[in-house]
Write an enzyme that holds these catalytic residues in place. Structure first.
Site, PDB file in Angstrom:
ATOM      1  CE  LYS A   6      -4.335  -2.037   1.896  1.00 49.05           C
ATOM      2  NZ  LYS A   6      -3.691  -3.379   1.832  1.00 49.05           N
TER       3      LYS A   6
HETATM    4  C1  LIG Z   1      -4.363  -4.594   1.317  1.00 48.65           C
HETATM    5  C2  LIG Z   1      -3.462  -5.721   1.265  1.00 48.65           C
HETATM    6  C3  LIG Z   1      -3.953  -6.763   0.261  1.00 48.65           C
HETATM    7  C4  LIG Z   1      -5.122  -6.739  -0.567  1.00 48.65           C
HETATM    8  O1  LIG Z   1      -5.024  -5.761  -1.474  1.00 48.65           O
HETATM    9  P1  LIG Z   1      -6.457  -5.265  -2.390  1.00 48.65           P
HETATM   10  O2  LIG Z   1      -6.015  -4.074  -3.250  1.00 48.65           O
HETATM   11  O3  LIG Z   1      -7.534  -4.943  -1.222  1.00 48.65           O
HETATM   12  O4  LIG Z   1      -7.099  -6.267  -3.068  1.00 48.65           O
HETATM   13  C5  LIG Z   1      -3.196  -8.006  -0.036  1.00 48.65           C
HETATM   14  N1  LIG Z   1      -1.932  -8.180   0.963  1.00 48.65           N
HETATM   15  C6  LIG Z   1      -1.844  -7.087   1.704  1.00 48.65           C
HETATM   16  C7  LIG Z   1      -0.393  -7.479   2.552  1.00 48.65           C
HETATM   17  C8  LIG Z   1      -2.461  -6.117   1.974  1.00 48.65           C
HETATM   18  O5  LIG Z   1      -2.031  -4.945   2.966  1.00 48.65           O
END
Ligand SMILES: *Cc1c(COP(=O)(O)O)cnc(C)c1O
Length: 469
Positions: A112
């Site tokens: 993120k």
């Molecule tokens: C947020 C997250 C996901 C999922 O991603 P999306 O964009 O919500 O599908 C997968 N792995 C980690 C470590 C995350 O923080």
């Protein structure tokens, strides 16, 4: 580029307004009015660019003229400066034409950061030009709060208030939020559960006078700028594997469908993507959809991969819009059915269209641990549980011969040390940048789960900071 709503009735907006708005006023999500496309020659030119320059080139296709490529180069250079790997998003071979794209070299060790570090700066850039400020409020069960805080810290036009349930967040996750030393970051520990925190945030957004007085905003995963910043690493990884002259597949551990939808946008942009493989944990609403064409909500089961413990994948609506030939009224109808009946179904031709590009596989906790163990034994790599689901999905789905598959590693193994140790016997160490996390002073305010108390605290804090509405 103008943006239209997936539900068809909100007026079109330029990029900067769509980014500030987040959700469209008709309840839909913003998508570009048409898909921009790079020629094969343009993609070949990009292959030699450093990550920040590539990011600016890709994002400008969606952001210009509101935000120019030159401005984006400045924002992206600054955003990725603090990442702890020279390649920003390094690609590693795991053998058998399977690759791992490491997306955990940012400040909070999860993918993120790749979008949020840009988004915080982009908000600041847009708001500065308008001499405006914003108050970001959010709720976290532990995982996403720190990425949002790191994105907004020290931004002149932003104050961020992050609510977490007091005593119910792991110590690493709490400290990643509460040790951030920035005057515009305010952590609130709520005496209650994560649901209480989320309900308080919703109530603040529904309190129109409060919302307008303090110009509340959100940085959640439906924000279009987050998707755009995520498109970059798909383009980057594909070009490292000789795109546009070779096709490639991606396997993506999926929750809200934001990350894998960015892969879809990369495909629209012209990257020759042969397959997008959705990896789910036991919360497998998407896997069931891609099998049956029916999206049906179930209860949320806690798993080893908590960031994917989601039932409603908000960004899926953006794919639906294209599957229905951009018919906003049809999407709005499906979403109403979904809200009322907790389920909807698409027609076979829509499902067929989705399955021409997407595949899906689900893995329970035992299978996730088995994948972590197997990859560690075979390659020496430690994977966090989310990334392990990506690799397991990459291995399980058939792809055309000669097409490599890139599994997205979405978190550093040290974010989930207990699960990694249970599966592999090895306890991953925090990287040097966080080694003193347990020695840093913490700052947070404990409050009851009471709307009035939280609103009074936010208003008083902003007055103390000299922030005028
Ligand atoms: C947020 C997250 C996901 C999922 O991603 P999306 O964009 O919500 O599908 C997968 N792995 C980690 C470590 C995350 O923080």
């Amino acid at each position: 580029m103008d943006y239209v709503s997936t539900r068809g009735t909100a007026p079109a907006l330029p990029f900067d307004d769509a980014v500030l708005a987040g959700l469209a006023p008709d309840g839909g999500l913003y998508v570009p009015a048409r898909w921009p496309r790079f020629s094969d020659d343009a993609l070949r030119l990009i292959a030699d660019m450093a990550y920040p320059a590539l990011a600016a080139r890709v994002m400008a296709a969606f952001a210009a003229p509101s935000v120019t490529e030159a401005e984006l180069t400045g924002l992206a250079t600054d955003a990725y400066r603090g990442f702890d790997h020279a390649d920003i998003a390094p690609l590693k071979s795991l053998g058998d034409d399977i690759y791992l794209l490491e997306l955990f070299h940012g400040p909070t060790l999860a993918f993120k950061d790749y979008a949020l570090q840009v988004l915080g700066r982009l908000f600041d850039h847009i708001l500065n030009a308008r001499a405006r400020r914003i108050t970001i409020v959010g709720a976290t069960s532990g995982d996403t709060g720190s990425a949002a805080i790191e994105a907004c810290r020290d931004r002149d036009t932003i104050d961020i208030f992050m609510l977490h349930p007091h005593g119910r967040v792991s110590e690493v996750q709490r400290r990643q939020m509460t040790t951030v030393d920035a005057a515009n970051v305010h952590n609130i520990a709520i005496d209650g559960t994560f649901d209480d925190c989320q309900n308080l945030v919703k109530a603040m957004f529904n309190d129109a006078p409060f919302r307008d007085r303090h110009r509340l905003g959100a940085v959640n995963s439906i924000n279009w700028a987050r998707i755009v910043a995520q498109v970059v690493y798909y383009v980057h990884a594909a070009s490292l594997l000789a795109a546009p002259d070779r096709r490639v597949a991606f396997a993506v551990p999926t929750g809200n469908f934001g990350n894998v939808f960015a892969g879809y946008v990369a495909w629209r942009l012209g990257v020759p993507i042969a397959r997008l493989i959705v990896g789910s944990n036991r919360n497998d609403i998407l896997t069931r959809f891609f099998k049956s064409g029916r999206m049906a909500v179930d209860v949320v089961h806690p798993t080893l991969s908590p960031s994917m413990d989601i039932q409603v994948s908000s960004n899926f609506e953006r794919l639906l819009f294209d599957l229905y030939d951009r018919d906003g009224a049809a999407v709005a109808e499906l979403m109403t059915t979904f809200r009322e009946q907790q389920a909807f179904a698409v027609e076979p031709r829509h499902l067929q269209r989705a399955r021409a590009l997407f595949a899906a596989a689900r893995f329970d906790d035992e299978e996730t641990k088995a994948a972590m163990r197997a990859v560690h034994e075979e390659t020496g790599e430690l994977l966090d549980p989310h990334s392990a689901i990506g690799v397991a999905a990459a291995r399980s789905v058939e792809r055309p011969p000669g097409v490599p598959v890139v599994a997205l590693a979405t978190a550093h193994p040290a974010k989930f040390p207990d699960a990694v140790e249970a599966a592999t016997g090895v306890r991953p160490a925090l990287p040097p940048r966080l080694a003193d996390l347990f020695d840093r002073p913490e700052r947070f305010t404990a409050l009851p789960a009471d709307l009035g108390a939280v609103e009074r605290f936010i208003a008083a804090t902003l007055v103390d900071r000299g922030v005028r509405p």
